[in-house]
Design a protein around this motif. Structure first.
Motif, PDB file in Angstrom:
ATOM      1  N   UNK A 239      51.224  51.040  41.641  1.00  9.90           N
ATOM      2  CA  UNK A 239      50.061  51.310  40.787  1.00  9.90           C
ATOM      3  C   UNK A 239      50.363  50.966  39.327  1.00  9.90           C
ATOM      4  N   UNK A 240      51.622  51.161  38.927  1.00 10.45           N
ATOM      5  CA  UNK A 240      51.995  50.809  37.541  1.00 10.45           C
ATOM      6  C   UNK A 240      51.884  49.295  37.338  1.00 10.45           C
ATOM      7  N   UNK A 241      52.272  48.533  38.367  1.00  8.03           N
ATOM      8  CA  UNK A 241      52.160  47.064  38.263  1.00  8.03           C
ATOM      9  C   UNK A 241      50.686  46.661  38.229  1.00  8.03           C
ATOM     10  N   UNK A 242      49.875  47.317  39.084  1.00  4.97           N
ATOM     11  CA  UNK A 242      48.434  47.009  39.086  1.00  4.97           C
ATOM     12  C   UNK A 242      47.833  47.296  37.705  1.00  4.97           C
ATOM     13  N   UNK A 243      48.241  48.424  37.140  1.00 10.77           N
ATOM     14  CA  UNK A 243      47.721  48.808  35.825  1.00 10.77           C
ATOM     15  C   UNK A 243      48.093  47.758  34.779  1.00 10.77           C
ATOM     16  N   UNK A 244      49.342  47.284  34.867  1.00  9.79           N
ATOM     17  CA  UNK A 244      49.811  46.283  33.914  1.00  9.79           C
ATOM     18  C   UNK A 244      48.979  44.998  34.045  1.00  9.79           C
ATOM     19  N   UNK A 245      48.708  44.606  35.295  1.00  5.69           N
ATOM     20  CA  UNK A 245      47.907  43.375  35.511  1.00  5.69           C
ATOM     21  C   UNK A 245      46.486  43.567  34.957  1.00  5.69           C
ATOM     22  N   UNK A 246      45.884  44.725  35.281  1.00  6.20           N
ATOM     23  CA  UNK A 246      44.508  44.962  34.803  1.00  6.20           C
ATOM     24  C   UNK A 246      44.450  45.030  33.275  1.00  6.20           C
ATOM     25  N   UNK A 247      45.543  45.552  32.670  1.00  2.61           N
ATOM     26  CA  UNK A 247      45.514  45.685  31.208  1.00  2.61           C
ATOM     27  C   UNK A 247      45.516  44.316  30.523  1.00  2.61           C
ATOM     28  N   UNK A 248      45.955  43.282  31.262  1.00  8.14           N
ATOM     29  CA  UNK A 248      45.952  41.936  30.684  1.00  8.14           C
ATOM     30  C   UNK A 248      44.593  41.246  30.815  1.00  8.14           C
ATOM     31  N   UNK A 249      43.762  41.815  31.705  1.00  6.06           N
ATOM     32  CA  UNK A 249      42.442  41.184  31.958  1.00  6.06           C
ATOM     33  C   UNK A 249      41.455  41.541  30.861  1.00  6.06           C
ATOM     34  N   UNK A 250      40.576  40.624  30.477  1.00 10.59           N
ATOM     35  CA  UNK A 250      39.491  41.045  29.568  1.00 10.59           C
ATOM     36  C   UNK A 250      38.602  42.065  30.287  1.00 10.59           C
ATOM     37  N   UNK A 251      38.074  43.043  29.536  1.00  9.57           N
ATOM     38  CA  UNK A 251      37.366  44.141  30.211  1.00  9.57           C
ATOM     39  C   UNK A 251      36.115  43.649  30.948  1.00  9.57           C
ATOM     40  N   UNK A 252      35.463  42.566  30.450  1.00  8.11           N
ATOM     41  CA  UNK A 252      34.261  42.084  31.150  1.00  8.11           C
ATOM     42  C   UNK A 252      34.633  41.603  32.554  1.00  8.11           C
ATOM     43  N   UNK A 253      35.857  41.041  32.683  1.00  8.74           N
ATOM     44  CA  UNK A 253      36.264  40.527  33.990  1.00  8.74           C
ATOM     45  C   UNK A 253      36.538  41.687  34.950  1.00  8.74           C
ATOM     46  N   UNK A 254      37.227  42.711  34.423  1.00 12.24           N
ATOM     47  CA  UNK A 254      37.496  43.882  35.259  1.00 12.24           C
ATOM     48  C   UNK A 254      36.189  44.512  35.737  1.00 12.24           C
ATOM     49  N   UNK A 255      35.237  44.663  34.780  1.00  9.20           N
ATOM     50  CA  UNK A 255      33.941  45.294  35.119  1.00  9.20           C
ATOM     51  C   UNK A 255      33.201  44.470  36.168  1.00  9.20           C
ATOM     52  N   UNK A 256      33.292  43.150  36.015  1.00  5.01           N
ATOM     53  CA  UNK A 256      32.586  42.260  36.951  1.00  5.01           C
ATOM     54  C   UNK A 256      33.169  42.420  38.364  1.00  5.01           C
ATOM     55  N   UNK A 257      34.508  42.440  38.414  1.00  6.25           N
ATOM     56  CA  UNK A 257      35.167  42.571  39.718  1.00  6.25           C
ATOM     57  C   UNK A 257      34.842  43.929  40.344  1.00  6.25           C
TER      58      UNK A 257
END
Ligand SMILES: NC(=O)c1ccc[n+]([C@@H]2O[C@H](COP(=O)([O-])OP(=O)(O)OC[C@H]3O[C@@H](n4cnc5c(N)ncnc54)[C@H](OP(=O)(O)O)[C@@H]3O)[C@@H](O)[C@H]2O)c1
Length: 276
Positions: A239-257
């Motif tokens: 989960x820490x690795x997932x968090x690190x990956x998501x933190x690199x994503x722009x928030x619009x991309x995370x929200x879209x996914x």
């Protein structure tokens, strides 16, 4: 040629500083990860912290696993679930675990029984965390020791469309805990926010654990070792690795996914329950 030389020097130093910064950041992240997940750190819980632990939402899932792990370390546990066992003992450790999510992802205005659901989500996810803290913190301060674990969620870090109220209540838990940690750390109290991604429990409606969706037992065995080390933790290395990956994503991309994933889950739920 003469005027290009200073510019080249400037870009050289900008590039070198950027690389040095990135190398330092990466080294620090790797060092922190090794310290937390790799060095077999033993949990700073157990009787040294106090005799009693209070675990809310302790009859299932993550809360039940915390209660079991703490009992193994010799602590006496006050279990709280809807059976509403009264909190009689003074607690040295409290786990603010209880939480409630949606039955299925839904647009805010279409949430079934919206009025009641808003009340329940705010009462269980926010009000109970504050009130339980109000109840046990004075005793901890008298003894100058104690730990409070507040179970937030990765959806409290990244806004999750179609789980708007849940996601927002979990963000509250995260902010509340971070503030408390700073307010009371010098007085011997360790406040930790736990921010898991999916864990295979009844609430998540996941029966079979997988590598990235661990059982509550696997999750807690890992999370408990972070107490005293991290005031904010994902609790589990994957989960820490997932968090690190998501933190690199722009928030619009995370929200879209997440919108698209939750739309899929919503459609599947409505089809299964024949509401479409
Ligand atoms: N599972 C995940 O994927 C996940 C991810 C991120 C964060 N979280 C968070 O982790 C925490 C635990 O979730 P979980 O997945 O372990 O849930 P769970 O398996 O559904 O267990 C919930 C526990 O809370 C108790 N409970 C429910 N409503 C209650 C109420 N009104 N008053 C007192 N106790 C109540 C339940 O017992 P009774 O039914 O007997 O009352 C049960 O012991 C929650 O805060 C959740 O938001 C979970």
């Amino acid at each position: 040629m003469d005027s290009a030389a200073p510019a080249a020097g400037f870009f050289y130093w900008v590039g070198a500083s950027t690389v040095a910064y990135l190398v330092l950041r990466l080294s620090y992240s790797l060092f922190s990860a090794l310290r937390v997940w790799g060095l077999g750190h033993e949990a700073e819980v157990g009787q040294a912290l106090g005799e009693w632990a209070v675990v809310t939402g302790s009859t299932d899932g993550i809360g039940k696993s915390y209660a079991e792990e703490l009992a193994k370390r010799g602590m006496k546990i006050v279990l709280i679930s809807r059976s509403q066992e009264k909190l009689k003992e003074v607690a040295n450790e409290i786990m603010n675990n209880v939480g409630m999510s949606y039955e299925y992802p839904e647009y805010f205005l279409d949430i079934p029984d919206l009025d009641n659901t808003i009340n329940k989500l705010i009462n269980i996810n926010i009000f109970s965390v504050c009130k339980m803290t109000q109840l046990v913190l004075p005793g901890m301060l008298e003894r100058s020791k104690g730990a409070i674990l507040n179970i937030s969620s990765a959806s409290g870090v990244y806004p999750v469309p179609l789980l708007s109220v849940y996601s927002a209540t979990k963000a509250f838990v995260d902010f509340f805990s971070q503030c408390l940690h700073v307010e009371y750390r010098s007085k011997g109290i360790f406040v930790q926010t736990v921010l898991p991604f999916f864990v295979a429990t009844k609430m998540a409606k996941i029966r079979k654990p997988t590598f990235d969706k661990p059982s509550s037992e696997t999750f807690v065995k890992s999370a408990i070792k972070t107490i005293g080390l991290q005031s904010r933790t994902n609790g589990y290395p994957v989960h820490a690795i997932m968090d690190w990956i998501f933190s690199l994503m722009p928030s619009w991309l995370f929200m879209k996914i997440s919108m698209s994933l939750n739309k899929g889950l919503r459609a599947r739920y409505l089809k299964k329950t024949k509401k479409t």
